[in-house]
Design a protein around this motif. Structure first.
Motif, PDB file in Angstrom:
ATOM      1  N   SER A 148      40.410  -6.707  -3.262  1.00 42.37           N
ATOM      2  CA  SER A 148      41.313  -7.579  -2.497  1.00 42.37           C
ATOM      3  C   SER A 148      40.639  -8.186  -1.268  1.00 42.37           C
ATOM      4  CB  SER A 148      42.588  -6.834  -2.098  1.00 42.37           C
ATOM      5  OG  SER A 148      42.309  -5.790  -1.185  1.00 42.37           O
ATOM      6  N   LEU A 149      39.894  -7.401  -0.537  1.00 36.13           N
ATOM      7  CA  LEU A 149      39.261  -7.929   0.674  1.00 36.13           C
ATOM      8  C   LEU A 149      38.180  -8.944   0.322  1.00 36.13           C
ATOM      9  CD1 LEU A 149      39.030  -4.693   2.847  1.00 36.13           C
ATOM     10  CD2 LEU A 149      40.859  -6.402   2.749  1.00 36.13           C
ATOM     11  N   GLU A 150      37.417  -8.649  -0.714  1.00 37.79           N
ATOM     12  CA  GLU A 150      36.378  -9.582  -1.158  1.00 37.79           C
ATOM     13  C   GLU A 150      37.005 -10.900  -1.613  1.00 37.79           C
ATOM     14  OE1 GLU A 150      34.962  -5.421  -1.340  1.00 37.79           O
ATOM     15  OE2 GLU A 150      36.741  -6.410  -2.124  1.00 37.79           O
TER      16      GLU A 150
ATOM     17  N   PRO B 112      42.503  -0.458   1.035  1.00 36.71           N
ATOM     18  CA  PRO B 112      42.559  -1.729   0.310  1.00 36.71           C
ATOM     19  C   PRO B 112      42.546  -1.520  -1.199  1.00 36.71           C
ATOM     20  CG  PRO B 112      40.386  -1.406   1.258  1.00 36.71           C
ATOM     21  CD  PRO B 112      41.242  -0.282   1.755  1.00 36.71           C
TER      22      PRO B 112
ATOM     23  N   LEU C 192      42.336  -3.590   8.896  1.00 34.76           N
ATOM     24  CA  LEU C 192      42.258  -4.683   7.930  1.00 34.76           C
ATOM     25  C   LEU C 192      41.300  -5.759   8.432  1.00 34.76           C
ATOM     26  CD1 LEU C 192      43.165  -6.583   5.606  1.00 34.76           C
ATOM     27  CD2 LEU C 192      45.207  -7.100   6.973  1.00 34.76           C
ATOM     28  N   ARG C 193      41.468  -6.189   9.662  1.00 38.68           N
ATOM     29  CA  ARG C 193      40.627  -7.250  10.220  1.00 38.68           C
ATOM     30  C   ARG C 193      39.151  -6.820  10.298  1.00 38.68           C
ATOM     31  NH1 ARG C 193      43.390 -11.516  12.675  1.00 38.68           N
ATOM     32  NH2 ARG C 193      45.586 -11.202  13.107  1.00 38.68           N
TER      33      ARG C 193
ATOM     34  N   ILE D  29      47.445  -6.511  -0.764  1.00 38.42           N
ATOM     35  CA  ILE D  29      46.116  -6.343  -0.167  1.00 38.42           C
ATOM     36  C   ILE D  29      45.712  -4.874  -0.211  1.00 38.42           C
ATOM     37  CG2 ILE D  29      44.776  -6.530   1.969  1.00 38.42           C
ATOM     38  CD1 ILE D  29      46.585  -8.915   2.736  1.00 38.42           C
ATOM     39  N   ASN D  30      46.656  -4.016   0.107  1.00 32.82           N
ATOM     40  CA  ASN D  30      46.374  -2.578   0.158  1.00 32.82           C
ATOM     41  C   ASN D  30      47.339  -1.806  -0.723  1.00 32.82           C
ATOM     42  OD1 ASN D  30      48.022  -3.414   2.766  1.00 32.82           O
ATOM     43  ND2 ASN D  30      48.685  -1.354   2.207  1.00 32.82           N
TER      44      ASN D  30
ATOM     45  N   LEU E 202      37.603  -6.813   6.828  1.00 31.99           N
ATOM     46  CA  LEU E 202      37.351  -8.188   6.403  1.00 31.99           C
ATOM     47  C   LEU E 202      36.166  -8.799   7.149  1.00 31.99           C
ATOM     48  CD1 LEU E 202      40.900  -9.705   5.950  1.00 31.99           C
ATOM     49  CD2 LEU E 202      39.073  -9.653   4.238  1.00 31.99           C
TER      50      LEU E 202
END
Length: 184
Positions: free
Chosen positions: A35-37, A31, A75-76, A15-16, A79
């Motif tokens: 990855s987040l998308e 990130p 991270l949250r 992810i990162n 997202l």
């Protein structure tokens, strides 16, 4: 309404960006592009996502639980801004020599996620970049998918016989696109 499917994803290197010096604080967490998308796309396609990550930096004294929580909050939050969600974050805080059952390649983190979410791990995709990720997935009958980011290229070079060619992807976005295309 259909039941949401589960995908388990390693954090560092998947992810990162990873670091040989560990990701020790929220300011070091970056990130991997796309990855987040990709996680948000997975959520929009009726998937539940959990992170399963070894975090031996805690046992090594390189960062505190508050530092780790700040990383996970970053991270949250990132997202959430794009419509993505991590349902749970499961981590092993132990050093490699601790002999615990939660440090990958042991399957404890995956089993903890399954127990908490009341799911059977048979065939559940587990996306990671290390041999430990692959072996933990296999230990519970899950489907290991390797990404070449982080330690993934090195893992593939060192263990080509353990990884099916169709289960190797350039990055998390490509692995997730594969899962969505096949309707998983």
């Amino acid at each position: 309404m259909t039941k949401a499917r589960l995908v388990l994803i390693d954090r560092d290197g998947v992810i990162n960006e990873d670091s040989p010096d560990y990701i020790k604080g929220a300011e070091e967490w970056r990130p991997i592009p796309g990855s987040l998308e990709a996680i948000a796309r997975l959520n929009r396609n009726d998937h539940r996502v959990c992170v399963v990550s070894n975090q031996s930096g805690l046992a090594r004294g390189l960062f505190t639980i508050d530092d780790l929580n700040a990383i996970h909050q970053k991270l949250r939050t990132a997202l959430d801004r794009i419509g993505g969600e991590i349902e749970g974050i499961f981590f092993c805080p132990h050093a490699p020599d601790a002999g615990c059952d939660c440090r990958k390649p042991a399957p404890g983190l995956l089993l903890a996620a399954a127990q908490r979410l009341h799911v059977d791990l048979q065939g559940v995709p587990v996306i990671g970049d290390s041999l430990g990720d692959i072996l933990a997935a296999r230990a519970v009958g899950a489907e290991p998918l390797l990404v070449l980011t982080g330690k993934g290229a090195q893992t593939l070079r060192e263990h080509p016989d353990l990884i099916a060619a169709e289960a190797v992807f350039p990055d998390l976005a490509a692995a997730i696109d594969h899962l969505i295309r096949r309707g998983e």
